[in-house]
Write a protein that holds these residues in place. Structure first.
Motif, PDB file in Angstrom:
ATOM      1  N   THR A 268       0.836  -1.212   0.000  1.00 51.20           N
ATOM      2  CA  THR A 268       0.000   0.000   0.000  1.00 51.20           C
ATOM      3  C   THR A 268       0.865   1.253   0.000  1.00 51.20           C
ATOM      4  N   LEU A 269       1.960   1.233   0.765  1.00 46.93           N
ATOM      5  CA  LEU A 269       2.853   2.388   0.863  1.00 46.93           C
ATOM      6  C   LEU A 269       3.503   2.701  -0.486  1.00 46.93           C
ATOM      7  N   ILE A 270       4.045   1.686  -1.146  1.00 49.30           N
ATOM      8  CA  ILE A 270       4.720   1.901  -2.435  1.00 49.30           C
ATOM      9  C   ILE A 270       3.727   2.367  -3.494  1.00 49.30           C
ATOM     10  N   ALA A 271       2.530   1.782  -3.505  1.00 51.20           N
ATOM     11  CA  ALA A 271       1.505   2.196  -4.460  1.00 51.20           C
ATOM     12  C   ALA A 271       1.134   3.663  -4.238  1.00 51.20           C
ATOM     13  N   THR A 272       1.025   4.059  -2.982  1.00 50.52           N
ATOM     14  CA  THR A 272       0.701   5.444  -2.646  1.00 50.52           C
ATOM     15  C   THR A 272       1.815   6.395  -3.084  1.00 50.52           C
ATOM     16  N   ILE A 273       3.053   6.001  -2.839  1.00 52.86           N
ATOM     17  CA  ILE A 273       4.204   6.829  -3.240  1.00 52.86           C
ATOM     18  C   ILE A 273       4.227   7.014  -4.753  1.00 52.86           C
ATOM     19  N   LEU A 274       3.962   5.951  -5.494  1.00 45.58           N
ATOM     20  CA  LEU A 274       3.958   6.033  -6.957  1.00 45.58           C
ATOM     21  C   LEU A 274       2.839   6.961  -7.453  1.00 45.58           C
ATOM     22  N   ILE A 275       1.675   6.882  -6.809  1.00 47.50           N
ATOM     23  CA  ILE A 275       0.574   7.780  -7.174  1.00 47.50           C
ATOM     24  C   ILE A 275       0.968   9.235  -6.907  1.00 47.50           C
ATOM     25  N   LEU A 276       1.627   9.492  -5.782  1.00 46.66           N
ATOM     26  CA  LEU A 276       2.077  10.846  -5.453  1.00 46.66           C
ATOM     27  C   LEU A 276       3.094  11.355  -6.477  1.00 46.66           C
ATOM     28  N   ILE A 277       4.009  10.476  -6.897  1.00 51.67           N
ATOM     29  CA  ILE A 277       5.012  10.856  -7.896  1.00 51.67           C
ATOM     30  C   ILE A 277       4.331  11.231  -9.213  1.00 51.67           C
ATOM     31  N   ILE A 278       3.352  10.427  -9.616  1.00 54.23           N
ATOM     32  CA  ILE A 278       2.608  10.723 -10.849  1.00 54.23           C
ATOM     33  C   ILE A 278       1.925  12.081 -10.748  1.00 54.23           C
ATOM     34  N   VAL A 279       1.299  12.351  -9.606  1.00 56.27           N
ATOM     35  CA  VAL A 279       0.600  13.627  -9.402  1.00 56.27           C
ATOM     36  C   VAL A 279       1.572  14.797  -9.465  1.00 56.27           C
ATOM     37  N   PHE A 280       2.727  14.673  -8.803  1.00 55.11           N
ATOM     38  CA  PHE A 280       3.714  15.761  -8.798  1.00 55.11           C
ATOM     39  C   PHE A 280       4.241  16.032 -10.205  1.00 55.11           C
ATOM     40  N   ILE A 281       4.483  14.976 -10.973  1.00 55.97           N
ATOM     41  CA  ILE A 281       4.982  15.142 -12.340  1.00 55.97           C
ATOM     42  C   ILE A 281       3.934  15.818 -13.219  1.00 55.97           C
ATOM     43  N   LEU A 282       2.683  15.391 -13.093  1.00 52.93           N
ATOM     44  CA  LEU A 282       1.604  15.992 -13.878  1.00 52.93           C
ATOM     45  C   LEU A 282       1.448  17.478 -13.551  1.00 52.93           C
ATOM     46  N   GLN A 283       1.508  17.814 -12.267  1.00 55.19           N
ATOM     47  CA  GLN A 283       1.392  19.215 -11.864  1.00 55.19           C
ATOM     48  C   GLN A 283       2.556  20.033 -12.399  1.00 55.19           C
ATOM     49  N   TRP A 284       3.748  19.475 -12.358  1.00 55.21           N
ATOM     50  CA  TRP A 284       4.950  20.155 -12.861  1.00 55.21           C
ATOM     51  C   TRP A 284       4.834  20.430 -14.360  1.00 55.21           C
ATOM     52  N   ILE A 285       4.406  19.411 -15.109  1.00 51.84           N
ATOM     53  CA  ILE A 285       4.235  19.578 -16.560  1.00 51.84           C
ATOM     54  C   ILE A 285       3.166  20.636 -16.854  1.00 51.84           C
ATOM     55  N   GLY A 286       2.043  20.541 -16.143  1.00 53.02           N
ATOM     56  CA  GLY A 286       0.962  21.504 -16.337  1.00 53.02           C
ATOM     57  C   GLY A 286       1.397  22.929 -16.043  1.00 53.02           C
ATOM     58  N   ASP A 287       2.172  23.122 -14.970  1.00 52.80           N
ATOM     59  CA  ASP A 287       2.650  24.463 -14.602  1.00 52.80           C
ATOM     60  C   ASP A 287       3.586  25.028 -15.665  1.00 52.80           C
ATOM     61  N   ILE A 288       4.444  24.172 -16.212  1.00 52.44           N
ATOM     62  CA  ILE A 288       5.386  24.619 -17.247  1.00 52.44           C
ATOM     63  C   ILE A 288       4.637  25.066 -18.495  1.00 52.44           C
ATOM     64  N   ILE A 289       3.664  24.253 -18.930  1.00 55.45           N
ATOM     65  CA  ILE A 289       2.896  24.594 -20.143  1.00 55.45           C
ATOM     66  C   ILE A 289       2.109  25.876 -19.934  1.00 55.45           C
ATOM     67  N   THR A 290       1.459  25.986 -18.771  1.00 50.21           N
ATOM     68  CA  THR A 290       0.667  27.183 -18.474  1.00 50.21           C
ATOM     69  C   THR A 290       1.535  28.440 -18.487  1.00 50.21           C
ATOM     70  N   THR A 291       2.720  28.360 -17.888  1.00 49.40           N
ATOM     71  CA  THR A 291       3.632  29.510 -17.837  1.00 49.40           C
ATOM     72  C   THR A 291       4.086  29.916 -19.234  1.00 49.40           C
ATOM     73  N   LYS A 292       4.342  28.936 -20.092  1.00 50.06           N
ATOM     74  CA  LYS A 292       4.846  29.231 -21.434  1.00 50.06           C
ATOM     75  C   LYS A 292       3.793  29.877 -22.333  1.00 50.06           C
ATOM     76  N   ILE A 293       2.526  29.471 -22.159  1.00 49.46           N
ATOM     77  CA  ILE A 293       1.494  30.013 -23.051  1.00 49.46           C
ATOM     78  C   ILE A 293       0.801  31.248 -22.494  1.00 49.46           C
ATOM     79  N   ASP A 294       1.059  31.552 -21.230  1.00 48.52           N
ATOM     80  CA  ASP A 294       0.448  32.740 -20.613  1.00 48.52           C
ATOM     81  C   ASP A 294       1.270  33.978 -20.995  1.00 48.52           C
ATOM     82  N   LYS A 295       0.721  34.806 -21.831  1.00 49.21           N
ATOM     83  CA  LYS A 295       1.432  35.991 -22.350  1.00 49.21           C
ATOM     84  C   LYS A 295       1.150  37.250 -21.523  1.00 49.21           C
ATOM     85  N   ARG A 296       0.367  37.107 -20.460  1.00 46.03           N
ATOM     86  CA  ARG A 296       0.024  38.290 -19.663  1.00 46.03           C
ATOM     87  C   ARG A 296       1.223  38.767 -18.852  1.00 46.03           C
TER      88      ARG A 296
END
Length: 222
Positions: free
Chosen positions: A194-222
Motif C-alpha cells: 500500500t505504501l509503495i503504491a501510494t508513493i507512486l501515485i504521489l510521484i505521478i501527481v507531482f509530475i503531472l502538476q509540474w508539466i501543467g505548470d510549465i505549459i501554463t507559464t509558457k502560453i500565458d502571455k500576460r
C-alpha cells in the motif's frame, strides 16, 4: 536492499499497475478535455447575451453537468456498470474504468471551462462581434486562444483528480495502483505494498502538476 525493506512488493506487478494507472489517466484526460470543452462552450455560448443564447439549451446543459458533477464517483461507477459492460464487454480492467472516469470528470472540467471563458475581456468579444465574425471564428480565434492558460491549468487539475479516480475505480477491479493497493495491500495486511503504491501515485501527481505548470507559464502571455 529494497527487497528487504519491502518484502511483500511484487515489483513487476507494481510496474504493471503503474502502467495501467497511466493508461487510464491519459485516455480519460484526452476524452475529458474534448467533452468537457464542448460542454463548457455550450454553457457559455447559450448563456444570455452570447452567440447561441438559448434558455432551454443552457438549462438542459447546465442540468446534465450539475447532475453528473454531484454524484460521488464511487457511486457513479456502480450506476454505470450496465453501460460500461455494454460498451466494453466487461466491468473489470482499465478499459472498463474509462467511461466512468470521463463521465465523472467531464462535467467538472466543463465548469472550469465556463469560468475560464467568463474571464475573457468582454471588449475583445465585442470587437470580434462588431467586425461580423462568425461563431466558429469567435470560438477558434478569440475564446480558445484568450482562455488557453486557464484551460490548461484546469485540465491539469482535472487530470490530477482523474489519478485519484483511478485509485477508487481500482476497488471494483479496474486495475492500476488503486486496485493493487486495495487487494494486495490492504486486504492482505501488506502495508509495504500500500505504501509503495501510494508513493507512486504521489510521484505521478507531482509530475503531472509540474508539466501543467510549465505549459501554463509558457502560453500565458500576460
Amino acid at each position: 536492499m529494497i527487497e528487504s525493506l519491502f518484502p511483500n512488493v511484487d515489483w513487476p506487478k507494481m510496474w504493471e499497475a503503474t502502467i495501467e494507472t497511466l493508461y487510464m489517466t491519459a485516455i480519460s484526460t484526452v476524452l475529458t478535455a474534448i467533452f468537457g470543452l464542448i460542454l463548457g462552450l455550450l454553457l457559455f455560448l447559450t448563456s444570455p447575451h452570447q452567440a447561441w443564447a438559448n434558455k432551454i439549451a443552457n438549462w438542459l446543459t447546465s442540468g446534465v453537468v450539475n447532475i453528473f458533477r454531484s454524484i460521488p464517483f464511487i457511486i457513479l461507477i456502480i450506476l454505470l456498470i450496465p453501460f460500461t459492460t455494454l460498451l466494453t464487454g466487461s466491468m473489470r480492467g482499465p478499459n472498463a474504468a474509462i467511461p466512468a472516469l470521463v463521465i465523472g470528470a467531464a462535467p467538472f472540467y466543463a465548469r472550469m471551462v465556463l469560468i475560464a471563458l467568463r474571464e475573457i475581456d468582454k471588449g475583445v468579444l465585442e470587437a470580434a462581434k462588431s467586425m461580423g465574425a462568425k461563431s466558429s471564428t469567435i470560438i477558434w480565434k478569440v475564446l480558445l486562444p484568450e482562455s488557453m492558460p486557464a484551460l490548461v491549468s484546469g485540465i491539469t487539475v482535472t487530470c490530477i483528480s482523474l489519478v485519484g479516480y483511478t485509485a477508487m475505480a481500482g476497488i471494483i477491479g479496474a486495475g492500476g495502483l488503486g486496485n493493487l493497493a486495495f487487494l494486495d495491500g490492504f486486504q492482505r495486511g501488506r502495508g509495504d505494498v500500500t505504501l509503495i503504491a501510494t508513493i507512486l501515485i504521489l510521484i505521478i501527481v507531482f509530475i503531472l502538476q509540474w508539466i501543467g505548470d510549465i505549459i501554463t507559464t509558457k502560453i500565458d502571455k500576460r
